[in-house]
Design a protein around this motif. Structure first.
Motif, mmCIF file in Angstrom:
data_model
loop_
_atom_site.group_PDB
_atom_site.id
_atom_site.type_symbol
_atom_site.label_atom_id
_atom_site.label_comp_id
_atom_site.label_asym_id
_atom_site.label_seq_id
_atom_site.Cartn_x
_atom_site.Cartn_y
_atom_site.Cartn_z
ATOM 1 N N VAL A 1 0.839 -1.209 0.000
ATOM 2 C CA VAL A 1 0.000 0.000 0.000
ATOM 3 C C VAL A 1 0.864 1.244 0.000
ATOM 4 O O VAL A 1 0.620 2.206 -0.746
ATOM 5 C CB VAL A 1 -0.945 -0.005 1.219
ATOM 6 N N LEU A 2 1.888 1.239 0.850
ATOM 7 C CA LEU A 2 2.785 2.402 0.934
ATOM 8 C C LEU A 2 3.552 2.590 -0.371
ATOM 9 O O LEU A 2 3.759 3.728 -0.816
ATOM 10 C CB LEU A 2 3.760 2.226 2.103
ATOM 11 N N LYS A 3 3.948 1.458 -0.980
ATOM 12 C CA LYS A 3 4.663 1.547 -2.262
ATOM 13 C C LYS A 3 3.752 2.130 -3.333
ATOM 14 O O LYS A 3 4.195 2.937 -4.174
ATOM 15 C CB LYS A 3 5.138 0.147 -2.673
ATOM 16 N N ASP A 4 2.488 1.735 -3.329
ATOM 17 C CA ASP A 4 1.532 2.261 -4.299
ATOM 18 C C ASP A 4 1.348 3.762 -4.123
ATOM 19 O O ASP A 4 1.254 4.504 -5.103
ATOM 20 C CB ASP A 4 0.198 1.528 -4.143
ATOM 21 N N LEU A 5 1.313 4.234 -2.875
ATOM 22 C CA LEU A 5 1.205 5.669 -2.607
ATOM 23 C C LEU A 5 2.418 6.416 -3.142
ATOM 24 O O LEU A 5 2.291 7.493 -3.756
ATOM 25 C CB LEU A 5 1.052 5.907 -1.102
ATOM 26 N N ASP A 6 3.601 5.827 -2.925
ATOM 27 C CA ASP A 6 4.838 6.464 -3.430
ATOM 28 C C ASP A 6 4.839 6.513 -4.947
ATOM 29 O O ASP A 6 5.252 7.527 -5.544
ATOM 30 C CB ASP A 6 6.066 5.686 -2.925
ATOM 31 N N ASN A 7 4.381 5.430 -5.580
ATOM 32 C CA ASN A 7 4.342 5.407 -7.047
ATOM 33 C C ASN A 7 3.379 6.464 -7.594
ATOM 34 O O ASN A 7 3.678 7.134 -8.591
ATOM 35 C CB ASN A 7 3.915 4.019 -7.536
ATOM 36 N N GLY B 1 8.703 15.801 -14.073
ATOM 37 C CA GLY B 1 9.705 16.845 -13.894
ATOM 38 C C GLY B 1 9.257 17.977 -13.000
ATOM 39 O O GLY B 1 9.800 19.083 -13.076
ATOM 40 N N LYS B 2 8.260 17.715 -12.169
ATOM 41 C CA LYS B 2 7.749 18.752 -11.274
ATOM 42 C C LYS B 2 8.323 18.569 -9.875
ATOM 43 O O LYS B 2 8.621 17.445 -9.448
ATOM 44 C CB LYS B 2 6.225 18.697 -11.195
ATOM 45 N N THR B 3 8.439 19.670 -9.181
ATOM 46 C CA THR B 3 8.894 19.624 -7.790
ATOM 47 C C THR B 3 7.670 19.610 -6.883
ATOM 48 O O THR B 3 6.836 20.523 -6.965
ATOM 49 C CB THR B 3 9.759 20.841 -7.441
ATOM 50 N N PRO B 4 7.529 18.570 -6.083
ATOM 51 C CA PRO B 4 6.330 18.509 -5.220
ATOM 52 C C PRO B 4 6.331 19.633 -4.191
ATOM 53 O O PRO B 4 7.363 19.888 -3.542
ATOM 54 C CB PRO B 4 6.447 17.139 -4.554
ATOM 55 N N PRO B 5 5.207 20.323 -4.020
ATOM 56 C CA PRO B 5 5.126 21.386 -3.018
ATOM 57 C C PRO B 5 5.133 20.794 -1.605
ATOM 58 O O PRO B 5 4.777 19.632 -1.403
ATOM 59 C CB PRO B 5 3.783 22.059 -3.328
ATOM 60 N N PRO B 6 5.515 21.602 -0.627
ATOM 61 C CA PRO B 6 5.548 21.116 0.772
ATOM 62 C C PRO B 6 4.196 20.572 1.235
ATOM 63 O O PRO B 6 4.144 19.599 1.981
ATOM 64 C CB PRO B 6 5.942 22.374 1.563
ATOM 65 N N ALA B 7 3.103 21.193 0.789
ATOM 66 C CA ALA B 7 1.767 20.744 1.213
ATOM 67 C C ALA B 7 1.491 19.328 0.713
ATOM 68 O O ALA B 7 0.901 18.502 1.419
ATOM 69 C CB ALA B 7 0.702 21.706 0.687
ATOM 70 N N ALA B 8 1.950 19.014 -0.523
ATOM 71 C CA ALA B 8 1.726 17.683 -1.086
ATOM 72 C C ALA B 8 2.557 16.643 -0.344
ATOM 73 O O ALA B 8 2.097 15.521 -0.092
ATOM 74 C CB ALA B 8 2.078 17.678 -2.569
ATOM 75 N N ILE B 9 3.796 17.016 -0.012
ATOM 76 C CA ILE B 9 4.654 16.099 0.745
ATOM 77 C C ILE B 9 4.041 15.821 2.120
ATOM 78 O O ILE B 9 4.024 14.676 2.592
ATOM 79 C CB ILE B 9 6.073 16.700 0.896
ATOM 80 N N LYS B 10 3.525 16.872 2.748
ATOM 81 C CA LYS B 10 2.895 16.721 4.057
ATOM 82 C C LYS B 10 1.669 15.804 3.964
ATOM 83 O O LYS B 10 1.463 14.921 4.811
ATOM 84 C CB LYS B 10 2.477 18.085 4.595
ATOM 85 N N THR C 1 0.955 7.648 7.350
ATOM 86 C CA THR C 1 0.756 7.441 8.788
ATOM 87 C C THR C 1 -0.625 6.855 9.055
ATOM 88 O O THR C 1 -0.803 5.954 9.878
ATOM 89 C CB THR C 1 0.913 8.774 9.544
ATOM 90 N N ARG C 2 -1.639 7.377 8.339
ATOM 91 C CA ARG C 2 -3.002 6.899 8.519
ATOM 92 C C ARG C 2 -3.115 5.426 8.127
ATOM 93 O O ARG C 2 -3.759 4.634 8.830
ATOM 94 C CB ARG C 2 -3.967 7.733 7.662
ATOM 95 N N GLU D 1 -1.569 3.254 10.814
ATOM 96 C CA GLU D 1 -2.426 3.184 12.007
ATOM 97 C C GLU D 1 -3.634 2.283 11.771
ATOM 98 O O GLU D 1 -4.036 1.504 12.637
ATOM 99 C CB GLU D 1 -2.892 4.593 12.403
ATOM 100 N N LEU D 2 -4.230 2.393 10.587
ATOM 101 C CA LEU D 2 -5.377 1.550 10.261
ATOM 102 C C LEU D 2 -4.980 0.076 10.215
ATOM 103 O O LEU D 2 -5.740 -0.802 10.626
ATOM 104 C CB LEU D 2 -5.979 1.966 8.915
ATOM 105 N N ASN D 3 -3.801 -0.188 9.703
ATOM 106 C CA ASN D 3 -3.334 -1.573 9.640
ATOM 107 C C ASN D 3 -3.196 -2.188 11.033
ATOM 108 O O ASN D 3 -3.450 -3.384 11.231
ATOM 109 C CB ASN D 3 -2.000 -1.634 8.906
ATOM 110 N N LYS D 4 -2.821 -1.352 11.994
ATOM 111 C CA LYS D 4 -2.698 -1.835 13.373
ATOM 112 C C LYS D 4 -4.068 -2.197 13.967
ATOM 113 O O LYS D 4 -4.150 -2.962 14.925
ATOM 114 C CB LYS D 4 -2.031 -0.768 14.248
ATOM 115 N N ARG D 5 -5.126 -1.627 13.397
ATOM 116 C CA ARG D 5 -6.478 -1.843 13.919
ATOM 117 C C ARG D 5 -7.221 -2.962 13.194
ATOM 118 O O ARG D 5 -8.435 -3.090 13.324
ATOM 119 C CB ARG D 5 -7.282 -0.544 13.818
ATOM 120 N N GLU D 6 -6.499 -3.777 12.444
ATOM 121 C CA GLU D 6 -7.153 -4.831 11.672
ATOM 122 C C GLU D 6 -7.955 -5.768 12.571
ATOM 123 O O GLU D 6 -9.005 -6.280 12.182
ATOM 124 C CB GLU D 6 -6.098 -5.635 10.901
#
Length: 259
Positions: A37-43, A53-62, A69-70, A73-78
């Motif tokens: 799941v995390l890899k898919d988000l990164d992709n 060729g774009k630079t991600p803005p700080p808001a997008a990185i955040k 993180t979410r 946390e959800l995975n811990k609640r399985e």
């Protein structure tokens, strides 16, 4: 049973089901292999910015980091999925229970309207409008709930909805009949209570009237006696006048016979 209160309870149950479905869906979506799941988000993030060729803005990185993180946390609640599943079932039961009660009350009120004159405070038009609006809202809630459970949630929740709906459909008919009987019993008891109250009021009024008559009669007798004492003192000062024989005996000279 107040239809407005029952409607509010049904609405609250629907809100609880929606919240439970969202949480269930999120946990199921994050369950399993977190790395995938995390890899898919990164992709997806890479494809939206670095690949173009774009630079991600700080808001997008955040936002990306918060989503990661979410997911963690959800995975811990399985392990909570079973409890959430049960809670959704309970909320569905609560919704149908209050829904059926509302419908039963509406039907009973319509039945009464055909044979009784309405004596409530609210106007007939206001009550009719209220019933129509609440019925429409209940129907809309049912449609939204069905679409949410069957089409927008994991398949097992759709199966849960179908099972609960079938079960409550049968139980709802029984409950509607029992509610109608209970309402009629309550109506009869209210009439008896009102009749007893009216009887007590009537008896109290009769008692007051009798007491008033007695007081007036006694006052009249006293006034007559007083008037007679003033005009005819020879009849004595007692409440009742002396008889002719009593007056003759009193007019005779007293003979002292000693001891």
């Amino acid at each position: 049973m107040d239809p407005i209160t029952l409607f509010a309870l049904a609405n609250g149950a629907v809100s609880a089901v929606k919240a439970g479905c969202k949480l269930y869906k999120d946990i199921k979506g994050a369950a399993g292999e977190v790395k995938e799941v995390l890899k898919d988000l990164d992709n997806q993030f890479h494809g939206a910015y670095a690949a173009k060729g774009k630079t991600p803005p700080p808001a997008a990185i955040k936002q990306l980091n918060e989503e990661k993180t979410r997911v963690k946390e959800l995975n811990k609640r399985e392990g909570e999925v079973t409890n959430i599943y049960s809670e959704i079932g309970e909320h569905l039961g609560s919704y149908y229970d209050n829904f059926n009660k509302c419908i039963a009350i509406f039907e009973e009120e319509e039945r009464k309207a055909k044979r009784e004159v309405y004596k409530g405070d609210a106007s007939l038009g206001k009550r009719a409008l209220q019933r129509v609006l609440m019925k429409k809202q209940l129907e809309q809630m049912s449609i939204e709930l069905r679409e949410l459970m069957i089409y927008q949630s994991p398949p097992e929740l759709g199966a849960l909805y179908t099972e609960v709906e079938e079960m409550m459909g049968t139980m709802g008919k029984e409950q509607k009949a029992l509610i109608a009987i209970e309402m009629r019993k309550h109506e009869i008891e209210e009439r008896r209570r009102e009749a007893r109250k009216q009887k007590l009021i009537e008896e109290a009024i009769i008692g007051v009237v009798i007491m008033f008559i007695v007081i007036v009669f006694m006052f009249t007798m006293m006034w007559v006696a007083y008037d007679r004492q003033q005009k005819y003192p020879q009849y004595g000062n007692e409440l009742f006048p002396k008889t002719e024989q009593q007056r003759r005996e009193e007019s005779q000279p007293k003979i002292y016979i000693g001891r």
